[in-house]
Design an enzyme around this catalytic site. Structure first.
Site, PDB file in Angstrom:
ATOM      1  N   CYS A 133       0.807  -1.230   0.000  1.00 61.76           N
ATOM      2  CA  CYS A 133       0.000   0.000   0.000  1.00 61.76           C
ATOM      3  C   CYS A 133       0.839   1.278   0.000  1.00 61.76           C
ATOM      4  CB  CYS A 133      -0.949   0.003   1.196  1.00 61.76           C
ATOM      5  SG  CYS A 133      -0.201  -0.594   2.710  1.00 61.76           S
ATOM      6  N   HIS A 246      -2.943   6.242   4.685  1.00 62.37           N
ATOM      7  CA  HIS A 246      -1.498   6.346   4.922  1.00 62.37           C
ATOM      8  C   HIS A 246      -1.028   7.719   4.412  1.00 62.37           C
ATOM      9  CE1 HIS A 246      -1.460   2.268   6.082  1.00 62.37           C
ATOM     10  NE2 HIS A 246      -0.671   1.729   5.167  1.00 62.37           N
TER      11      HIS A 246
HETATM   12  O1  3JN Z   1       1.128  -2.266   7.621  1.00 65.96           O
HETATM   13  C1  3JN Z   1       0.697  -1.733   6.614  1.00 65.96           C
HETATM   14  O2  3JN Z   1       0.237  -0.590   6.598  1.00 65.96           O
HETATM   15  C2  3JN Z   1       0.749  -2.479   5.338  1.00 65.96           C
HETATM   16  C3  3JN Z   1       0.904  -3.917   5.593  1.00 65.96           C
HETATM   17  C4  3JN Z   1       1.120  -4.777   4.649  1.00 65.96           C
HETATM   18  C5  3JN Z   1       1.340  -6.184   4.921  1.00 65.96           C
HETATM   19  C6  3JN Z   1       1.043  -6.712   6.168  1.00 65.96           C
HETATM   20  C7  3JN Z   1       1.292  -8.046   6.439  1.00 65.96           C
HETATM   21  C8  3JN Z   1       1.821  -8.857   5.474  1.00 65.96           C
HETATM   22  C9  3JN Z   1       1.843  -7.011   3.914  1.00 65.96           C
HETATM   23  C10 3JN Z   1       2.101  -6.451   2.568  1.00 65.96           C
HETATM   24  O3  3JN Z   1       1.137  -6.186   1.844  1.00 65.96           O
HETATM   25  O4  3JN Z   1       3.248  -6.272   2.202  1.00 65.96           O
HETATM   26  C11 3JN Z   1       2.099  -8.365   4.221  1.00 65.96           C
HETATM   27  C12 3JN Z   1       2.723  -9.254   3.221  1.00 65.96           C
HETATM   28  O5  3JN Z   1       2.039  -9.657   2.290  1.00 65.96           O
HETATM   29  O6  3JN Z   1       3.888  -9.584   3.392  1.00 65.96           O
END
Ligand code: 3JN
Length: 341
Positions: A133, A246
């Site tokens: 994101c 964000h």
């Molecule tokens: O923390 C955020 O604002 C974004 C989080 C993304 C996220 C959280 C847990 C696992 C991801 C990601 O999209 O990169 C993942 C992941 O897929 O590794």
């Protein structure tokens, strides 16, 4: 292979999560041509049903045969489940648009933001990755600047909402806020520290180089999406007690000089961007304004007076929409638009 159809069989994997529910809402709002919607989630959600276009749809658990007859599957069930099930889905002939980090840096998998690199959809082999994101909203704003003046380096600090972690984190912020205002002890289950009335300079796990995984996602994904490994990116990612949206403070160094007004004009014409920048009236993007909106909002555009060719700016976008669900649905829209029947 995806065939041109009037309506598609679409699946959402991870349907009961914060991003999954947003994917269902986005398919409905954008009137994606869904003939049938299948919803998948873990055993914990068995027996639940969710609404789509006024009808209840039961949530199913996945098995080896689940993807037969599905044209497009939007995955947001975490990297482990994507690792296991995305190849199964792709082998069943379904196109997977995966929101996890599992496939993003795989050279065989395109990593796509439709405003930036839709051409990369041409070489997919059944799995397409949706970027992180924080990366998505940044590259939407960087692309027009890169095209006009070639970006040498980006220094970014993020201020990320708890919905990026998911529903449990939203509940934790709510509960801690209520408890603190009532002079009660708080519990920390999701984050290593109190998130209410606090700021945490850690998102995801730490790596050996001292950066977090989230920070390195921003570095590596930005280069892959823009298609230029010479762009230097350094990031500090920070969790703030905001539910949705964000924010990012960017310092951009370019090869060619751009004035603040030139950047404002470039961004005003850029797809998916809204310039919201009238500092004399205290007008700049705020997470509370971007909640539920599709665009990437940019403000505080100004020249960095400490270097030759530098720009500072502030970017806000809804992390669950453009940062996740909307970008995935836009990928599906581009894919189906490109098909010839
Ligand atoms: O923390 C955020 O604002 C974004 C989080 C993304 C996220 C959280 C847990 C696992 C991801 C990601 O999209 O990169 C993942 C992941 O897929 O590794």
């Amino acid at each position: 292979m995806l065939q041109k159809k009037e309506k598609y069989v679409v699946a959402v994997v991870g349907a009961t999560g914060a991003v999954g529910t947003e994917m269902i809402a986005t398919l409905q709002q954008r009137q994606f041509p869904v003939g049938k919607l299948r919803l998948f989630a873990s055993e914990k959600s068995e027996g639940r049903s969710l609404e789509f276009k006024g009808k209840k749809i039961s949530v199913e658990t996945i098995n080896e045969n689940s993807f037969k007859g599905i044209d497009i599957a939007l995955f947001s069930a975490g990297a482990e489940r994507s690792k296991k099930w995305a190849p199964v889905a792709a082998r069943s002939g379904c196109v997977v648009i995966d929101n996890s980090s599992q496939w993003r840096m795989d050279p065989e998998v395109p990593l796509v933001v439709p405003e930036v690199n839709p051409h990369d959809l041409d070489w997919h082999k059944g799995i397409i990755a949706n970027p992180n994101c924080s990366t998505i909203q940044m590259v939407v704003a960087l692309k027009p600047i890169h095209d006009a003046a070639k970006i040498r380096r980006v220094v970014v600090t993020t201020f990320q909402a708890v919905s990026g972690t998911g529903k449990k984190a939203m509940d934790e912020l709510m509960q801690q806020t209520a408890d603190l205002l009532n002079f009660k002890n708080i519990k920390c289950n999701v984050y290593p520290h109190q998130i209410a009335f606090n700021v945490l300079p850690q998102i995801d796990k730490f790596l050996d180089n001292g950066y977090t995984k989230e920070e390195m996602k921003m570095v590596n994904e930005t280069r892959k999406i823009i298609g230029d490994n010479s762009i230097r990116v350094t990031a500090t990612t920070v969790r703030v007690p905001v539910f949705r949206g964000h924010s990012e403070a960017l310092n951009i160094e370019t090869k060619k000089k751009l004035t603040a007004n030139q950047v404002r004009e470039l961004l005003a014409q850029a797809p998916g961007v809204i310039v919201f920048d009238a500092p004399e009236k205290s007008i700049y993007p705020l997470p509370i304004h971007c909640d539920g909106k599709d665009e990437v909002f940019v403000g505080r555009i100004r020249e960095d007076e400490s270097i030759e060719n530098g720009i500072n700016m502030w970017i806000v976008s809804d992390n669950l929409r453009k940062g996740a669900a909307l970008n995935a649905v836009q990928i599906a829209e581009v894919l189906t638009r490109q098909l010839v029947g």
